[in-house]
Design an enzyme around this catalytic site. Structure first.
Site, PDB file in Angstrom:
ATOM      1  N   TYR A   1      20.895  47.223  29.259  1.00  0.00           N
ATOM      2  CA  TYR A   1      20.058  46.566  27.836  1.00  0.00           C
ATOM      3  C   TYR A   1      18.609  47.267  28.013  1.00  0.00           C
ATOM      4  O   TYR A   1      17.962  47.775  28.852  1.00  0.00           O
ATOM      5  CB  TYR A   1      19.929  44.958  28.449  1.00  0.00           C
ATOM      6  N   CYS A   2      17.914  47.634  26.802  1.00  0.00           N
ATOM      7  CA  CYS A   2      17.178  47.757  26.734  1.00  0.00           C
ATOM      8  C   CYS A   2      15.884  47.006  26.650  1.00  0.00           C
ATOM      9  O   CYS A   2      16.057  45.435  26.712  1.00  0.00           O
ATOM     10  CB  CYS A   2      16.762  48.985  25.972  1.00  0.00           C
ATOM     11  N   ARG A   3      15.148  47.235  25.307  1.00  0.00           N
ATOM     12  CA  ARG A   3      14.372  46.539  24.175  1.00  0.00           C
ATOM     13  C   ARG A   3      14.887  45.530  23.778  1.00  0.00           C
ATOM     14  O   ARG A   3      14.816  44.332  23.302  1.00  0.00           O
ATOM     15  CB  ARG A   3      12.728  46.726  24.001  1.00  0.00           C
TER      16      ARG A   3
ATOM     17  N   PHE B   1      16.247  42.877  25.002  1.00  0.00           N
ATOM     18  CA  PHE B   1      15.570  42.283  26.539  1.00  0.00           C
ATOM     19  C   PHE B   1      14.671  40.994  25.505  1.00  0.00           C
ATOM     20  O   PHE B   1      14.551  39.891  25.932  1.00  0.00           O
ATOM     21  CB  PHE B   1      14.736  42.809  27.125  1.00  0.00           C
TER      22      PHE B   1
END
Length: 104
Positions: A65-67, A94
């Site tokens: 995952y990332c932002r 996120f």
């Protein structure tokens, strides 16, 4: 690579005894909180990211995952090219995560 909704990602992760959670955000973003047990490797480090990823166990299942879900999709594709067979991208990243969060 599999794109998973928040619900699918959380459900699969919970059932997966061979899972590794990978956070590809920057240090500053991680300071805002992270998903429990995540290891962080910043995708913006370019070759440094690839070098770190190469050290990971390719037999594991990676939940990335990332932002927002864009960098993690990139990371999954790069990992697939490096020989990782099971990568799961968190759609919405996120920002949309409603599960548990760790804040230091």
């Amino acid at each position: 690579m599999a794109d998973l909704t928040q619900e699918e990602w959380a459900a699969q992760l919970k059932e997966d005894g061979n899972a590794v959670v990978l956070d590809v955000r920057t240090d500053e973003e991680v300071e805002e909180g992270y998903i429990p047990k995540a290891i962080q490797i910043d995708i913006y480090k370019g070759q440094g990211f690839l070098d770190e990823v190469e050290k990971l166990d390719k037999s594991k299942n990676y939940y990335v995952y990332c932002r927002s879900g864009k960098r993690s999709a990139q990371a999954c594709m790069l990992m697939n090219q490096l020989g990782f067979e099971n990568t799961h991208n968190l759609l919405g990243g996120f920002m949309e995560w409603e599960g548990e969060v760790v804040e230091d």
